[in-house]
Motif scaffolding. Structure first.
Motif, PDB file in Angstrom:
ATOM      1  N   LEU A  55       5.124 -15.868 -60.479  1.00 11.88           N
ATOM      2  CA  LEU A  55       6.031 -16.870 -61.037  1.00 11.88           C
ATOM      3  C   LEU A  55       7.297 -17.010 -60.182  1.00 11.88           C
ATOM      4  O   LEU A  55       7.796 -18.122 -59.978  1.00 11.88           O
ATOM      5  CB  LEU A  55       6.412 -16.503 -62.471  1.00 11.88           C
ATOM      6  N   ILE A  56       7.807 -15.886 -59.698  1.00  9.35           N
ATOM      7  CA  ILE A  56       8.995 -15.931 -58.837  1.00  9.35           C
ATOM      8  C   ILE A  56       8.687 -16.688 -57.551  1.00  9.35           C
ATOM      9  O   ILE A  56       9.488 -17.509 -57.078  1.00  9.35           O
ATOM     10  CB  ILE A  56       9.493 -14.506 -58.537  1.00  9.35           C
ATOM     11  N   LYS A  60      10.619 -20.053 -56.538  1.00 10.56           N
ATOM     12  CA  LYS A  60      11.403 -20.155 -55.301  1.00 10.56           C
ATOM     13  C   LYS A  60      11.019 -21.387 -54.496  1.00 10.56           C
ATOM     14  O   LYS A  60      11.859 -22.006 -53.856  1.00 10.56           O
ATOM     15  CB  LYS A  60      11.199 -18.891 -54.452  1.00 10.56           C
ATOM     16  N   ARG A  61       9.753 -21.759 -54.554  1.00  7.27           N
ATOM     17  CA  ARG A  61       9.298 -22.933 -53.804  1.00  7.27           C
ATOM     18  C   ARG A  61       9.925 -24.213 -54.362  1.00  7.27           C
ATOM     19  O   ARG A  61       9.993 -25.225 -53.658  1.00  7.27           O
ATOM     20  CB  ARG A  61       7.769 -23.028 -53.865  1.00  7.27           C
ATOM     21  N   MET A  62      10.388 -24.143 -55.631  1.00 11.55           N
ATOM     22  CA  MET A  62      10.970 -25.327 -56.260  1.00 11.55           C
ATOM     23  C   MET A  62      12.408 -25.090 -56.709  1.00 11.55           C
ATOM     24  O   MET A  62      12.947 -25.852 -57.506  1.00 11.55           O
ATOM     25  CB  MET A  62      10.095 -25.758 -57.437  1.00 11.55           C
ATOM     26  N   SER A  63      13.020 -24.019 -56.217  1.00 13.43           N
ATOM     27  CA  SER A  63      14.422 -23.702 -56.514  1.00 13.43           C
ATOM     28  C   SER A  63      14.699 -23.741 -58.018  1.00 13.43           C
ATOM     29  O   SER A  63      15.641 -24.373 -58.491  1.00 13.43           O
ATOM     30  CB  SER A  63      15.358 -24.680 -55.784  1.00 13.43           C
ATOM     31  N   THR A  64      13.859 -23.045 -58.772  1.00  7.01           N
ATOM     32  CA  THR A  64      13.940 -23.067 -60.232  1.00  7.01           C
ATOM     33  C   THR A  64      14.879 -21.998 -60.757  1.00  7.01           C
ATOM     34  O   THR A  64      14.946 -20.891 -60.220  1.00  7.01           O
ATOM     35  CB  THR A  64      12.532 -22.850 -60.835  1.00  7.01           C
ATOM     36  N   ARG A  65      15.597 -22.307 -61.825  1.00  6.85           N
ATOM     37  CA  ARG A  65      16.526 -21.358 -62.440  1.00  6.85           C
ATOM     38  C   ARG A  65      15.766 -20.164 -63.043  1.00  6.85           C
ATOM     39  O   ARG A  65      14.662 -20.305 -63.549  1.00  6.85           O
ATOM     40  CB  ARG A  65      17.345 -22.042 -63.547  1.00  6.85           C
ATOM     41  N   GLN A 109      10.038 -30.424 -63.590  1.00  5.88           N
ATOM     42  CA  GLN A 109       9.438 -30.676 -62.285  1.00  5.88           C
ATOM     43  C   GLN A 109       8.270 -31.641 -62.476  1.00  5.88           C
ATOM     44  O   GLN A 109       7.553 -31.574 -63.470  1.00  5.88           O
ATOM     45  CB  GLN A 109       8.916 -29.360 -61.671  1.00  5.88           C
ATOM     46  N   HIS A 110       8.074 -32.545 -61.520  1.00  5.71           N
ATOM     47  CA  HIS A 110       6.966 -33.485 -61.623  1.00  5.71           C
ATOM     48  C   HIS A 110       5.640 -32.735 -61.548  1.00  5.71           C
ATOM     49  O   HIS A 110       5.486 -31.788 -60.765  1.00  5.71           O
ATOM     50  CB  HIS A 110       7.037 -34.520 -60.496  1.00  5.71           C
ATOM     51  N   GLU A 117       2.557 -27.289 -55.208  1.00  4.29           N
ATOM     52  CA  GLU A 117       3.137 -25.997 -54.820  1.00  4.29           C
ATOM     53  C   GLU A 117       2.256 -24.836 -55.276  1.00  4.29           C
ATOM     54  O   GLU A 117       2.135 -23.823 -54.575  1.00  4.29           O
ATOM     55  CB  GLU A 117       4.544 -25.865 -55.405  1.00  4.29           C
ATOM     56  N   ALA A 118       1.640 -24.973 -56.453  1.00  2.00           N
ATOM     57  CA  ALA A 118       0.737 -23.923 -56.934  1.00  2.00           C
ATOM     58  C   ALA A 118      -0.491 -23.810 -56.030  1.00  2.00           C
ATOM     59  O   ALA A 118      -0.963 -22.709 -55.725  1.00  2.00           O
ATOM     60  CB  ALA A 118       0.311 -24.214 -58.373  1.00  2.00           C
ATOM     61  N   ARG A 119      -0.990 -24.959 -55.577  1.00 10.42           N
ATOM     62  CA  ARG A 119      -2.121 -24.938 -54.639  1.00 10.42           C
ATOM     63  C   ARG A 119      -1.729 -24.299 -53.309  1.00 10.42           C
ATOM     64  O   ARG A 119      -2.544 -23.646 -52.652  1.00 10.42           O
ATOM     65  CB  ARG A 119      -2.648 -26.358 -54.402  1.00 10.42           C
ATOM     66  N   GLY A 120      -0.470 -24.480 -52.931  1.00  6.66           N
ATOM     67  CA  GLY A 120       0.006 -23.849 -51.705  1.00  6.66           C
ATOM     68  C   GLY A 120      -0.029 -22.329 -51.801  1.00  6.66           C
ATOM     69  O   GLY A 120      -0.230 -21.639 -50.798  1.00  6.66           O
ATOM     70  N   LEU A 121       0.147 -21.817 -53.022  1.00 11.31           N
ATOM     71  CA  LEU A 121       0.130 -20.364 -53.233  1.00 11.31           C
ATOM     72  C   LEU A 121      -1.277 -19.839 -53.518  1.00 11.31           C
ATOM     73  O   LEU A 121      -1.661 -18.777 -53.028  1.00 11.31           O
ATOM     74  CB  LEU A 121       1.045 -20.012 -54.414  1.00 11.31           C
TER      75      LEU A 121
END
Length: 275
Positions: A55-56, A60-65, A109-110, A117-121
């Motif tokens: 999850l982290i 991080k890939r989407m600069s999430t709080r 997030q869209h 981004e999840a596919r990237g991981l």
């Protein structure tokens, strides 16, 4: 209602005794003994560490709080009190929990961005079809009974930092302890204010140990002990939380991301072959 923990669905529906939580998990295992024996998984705490790290990475890939990531972790824990992990696609559930948490924490997030981004991981586990995530979102909301507001310990920490004269270092340490507690069952076992107070105690103690001067307990610890004695906080619960955290750090020494990924991957790929 959203601001009042004591009237919240979290307090009324998502806090369990340790015994009740163990019974729930045993019941899930009993429903599918075959899958449980065919696909051994790491200790629950090691899986929690793995899911947290994934999850982290996604956040991080989407600069999430941080609070959105924390909410996603709570959603995962709640979901898996009703579903056996071997009967799910954990990477899809994880991604969906993140997507839904971002909405609830007002940093949306869209859906295409999240899937991309999840596919990237995890390209081998997440398909490019955004409809899959949409379907999983409805299922997740249903399993959580649309009870999506999560009260976190961060708020109590913020409220108490002036009253307890916490330094910036102590606040940072307490914040880190709160982050770590999501890797345990504590969000399902104790109210957020108890977690926050445990984190403050641990932070003050650690800070005192690193700056030990003279004999006897430092004034800050004396003040904290006096404050606790006058408060209505459940000291037994605070001690239990501290012990759970210590247990997590001990188990963490056995953690292997590679091992967790391999065991989960074997399970998911076998499920896909059976379809």
């Amino acid at each position: 209602m959203a601001a009042n923990y004591w009237a919240s669905t979290q307090r009324r529906h998502w806090l369990f005794s340790r015994e009740k939580l163990a019974d729930i998990r045993e019941g899930l295992r009993e429903k599918d003994k075959v899958a449980h024996s065919q696909f051994p998984l790491p200790d629950q705490r090691l899986l929690n560490i793995y899911f947290n790290q994934q999850l982290i990475k996604l956040g991080k890939r989407m600069s999430t709080r941080q609070q959105a990531i924390a909410t996603a972790q709570v959603y995962l824990k709640r979901f898996y009190t009703k579903n056996e992990i071997r009967q799910t696609s954990p990477y899809l559930v994880l991604t969906t929990a993140f997507y839904l948490a971002c909405k609830m924490e007002e940093c949306p997030q869209h859906i295409r961005f999240v899937v991309g981004e999840a596919r990237g991981l995890w390209p081998e586990f997440i398909t490019p079809d955004v409809a899959k995530l949409g379907e999983c979102e409805f299922a997740l909301i249903s399993e959580l009974s649309s009870q999506l507001i999560v009260h976190h310990p961060y708020r109590t920490l913020s409220e108490l930092q002036t009253e307890l004269s916490l330094t910036s270092d102590e606040i940072a340490l307490a914040w880190s302890v709160i982050n770590d507690h999501y890797l345990t069952d504590l969000p399902l076992l104790h109210p957020p204010h108890v977690i926050a107070i445990m984190a403050i105690i641990v932070a003050v103690m650690l800070a005192a140990l690193s700056d030990k001067t003279g004999s006897g307990p430092p004034p800050k610890i004396q003040k904290l002990v006096g404050w606790l004695a006058e408060s209505e906080v459940d000291i037994k619960a605070v001690i239990e939380c501290t012990q759970e955290l210590v247990s997590l750090y001990e188990v963490w020494e056995q953690y292997s991301e590679k091992s967790c990924k391999e065991l989960l991957g074997r399970m998911v790929k076998s499920k896909n072959l059976d379809k």
